[in-house]
Design a protein around this motif. Structure first.
Motif, PDB file in Angstrom:
ATOM      1  N   LEU A 159      -4.880   3.865  15.985  1.00 37.98           N
ATOM      2  CA  LEU A 159      -4.014   4.826  15.295  1.00 37.98           C
ATOM      3  C   LEU A 159      -2.550   4.521  15.563  1.00 37.98           C
ATOM      4  O   LEU A 159      -1.701   4.676  14.676  1.00 37.98           O
ATOM      5  N   THR A 160      -2.244   4.069  16.770  1.00 37.83           N
ATOM      6  CA  THR A 160      -0.873   3.668  17.068  1.00 37.83           C
ATOM      7  C   THR A 160      -0.463   2.487  16.192  1.00 37.83           C
ATOM      8  O   THR A 160       0.639   2.460  15.623  1.00 37.83           O
ATOM      9  N   TRP A 165      -1.671   1.742  13.311  1.00 31.51           N
ATOM     10  CA  TRP A 165      -1.563   2.207  11.929  1.00 31.51           C
ATOM     11  C   TRP A 165      -0.216   2.874  11.677  1.00 31.51           C
ATOM     12  O   TRP A 165       0.448   2.634  10.669  1.00 31.51           O
ATOM     13  N   PHE A 166       0.241   3.708  12.643  1.00 31.73           N
ATOM     14  CA  PHE A 166       1.500   4.421  12.468  1.00 31.73           C
ATOM     15  C   PHE A 166       2.704   3.495  12.505  1.00 31.73           C
ATOM     16  O   PHE A 166       3.695   3.727  11.834  1.00 31.73           O
ATOM     17  N   VAL A 167       2.646   2.446  13.326  1.00 30.94           N
ATOM     18  CA  VAL A 167       3.816   1.572  13.478  1.00 30.94           C
ATOM     19  C   VAL A 167       3.778   0.372  12.535  1.00 30.94           C
ATOM     20  O   VAL A 167       4.760  -0.359  12.435  1.00 30.94           O
TER      21      VAL A 167
END
Length: 240
Positions: free
Chosen positions: A234-235, A237-239
């Motif tokens: 998820l990290t 994906w966000f960055v």
């Protein structure tokens, strides 16, 4: 007292098998795409070749499964409390059916899912199975969800994880179907090899007095590894 619940008081006594599981996950977290990564040499091979290459794709499929720690963690959770071979065969077959279906269909029909998101779902499958082994759903929901259906559904998710990665590498349409079938055969061979190693290790562990004492801890460690995978993906994906 239930030995699984009693194990909560012994979290400081982590067995070597649990350390291996967590170590495998943390080591994998340093690789290029965390889950479903393909080595650079294999990636270049997939991108450059055309035509039918059955044996190389069998090898690549087996290599992926044997080194795919996300698959291994999930399989470990699935068979953790299975003792009869027919039950192990049933659950592993359901996982293989789901995995094979979405891997083949996803690549052949060009169905791609964001790699970060699908790998986060795969991490969730590990968390789910650990909670299932701990009896959490019975306590929280008052009933036991269908474990066979869950294994099949998460098998679909694991297959989409691999198909999405293969699509990212733009595999040649020339010889696509035979190569995919060969790759899937390799995946199943690799799964049998990984399963055999797990069953041997579990067989020795189950015969020792420490198994029931440390079963709680092993599943907590497995759940933690799943959360690590989720957080990492998820990290990313966000960055990204």
């Amino acid at each position: 007292m239930n030995p699984i619940i009693a194990g909560a008081a012994r979290l400081s006594r982590i067995p070597w098998l649990c350390l291996c599981i967590l170590g495998l996950t943390l080591l994998g977290a340093t690789t290029e795409a965390l889950a479903h990564a393909v080595a650079e040499g294999d990636k270049g091979y997939i991108q450059e070749i055309t035509g039918v290459h059955l044996l190389p794709f069998v090898y690549l499929g087996a290599k992926h499964m044997v080194t795919g720690y996300d698959h291994i963690l999930f399989l470990f959770g699935v068979i953790f409390f299975l003792y009869r071979l027919q039950h192990i065969a049933l659950y592993v077959s359901l996982f293989a059916l789901g995995h094979s279906t979405t891997m083949l269909a996803g690549v052949y029909f060009g169905i791609g899912i964001n790699s970060y998101l699908i790998d986060a779902i795969i991490g969730f499958s590990i968390v789910y199975k650990a909670l299932d082994n701990l009896g959490a759903f019975q306590r929280w929901l008052g009933y036991q969800p269908n474990t066979k259906l869950a294994t099949l559904i998460f098998g679909f998710c694991h297959g989409f994880g691999l198909s999405s990665k293969i699509l990212d590498y733009n595999i040649s349409p020339d010889g696509l179907l035979p190569n995919l079938l060969a790759f899937n055969v390799g995946v199943e061979v690799g799964q049998l090899l990984a399963l055999g190693a797990i069953l041997i290790a579990m067989g020795f562990w189950r015969r020792s007095p420490s198994f029931l004492r440390h079963a709680y801890t092993a599943n907590v460690v497995m759940m933690t590894a799943g959360f690590v995978l989720i957080g990492y993906q998820l990290t990313g994906w966000f960055v990204s």
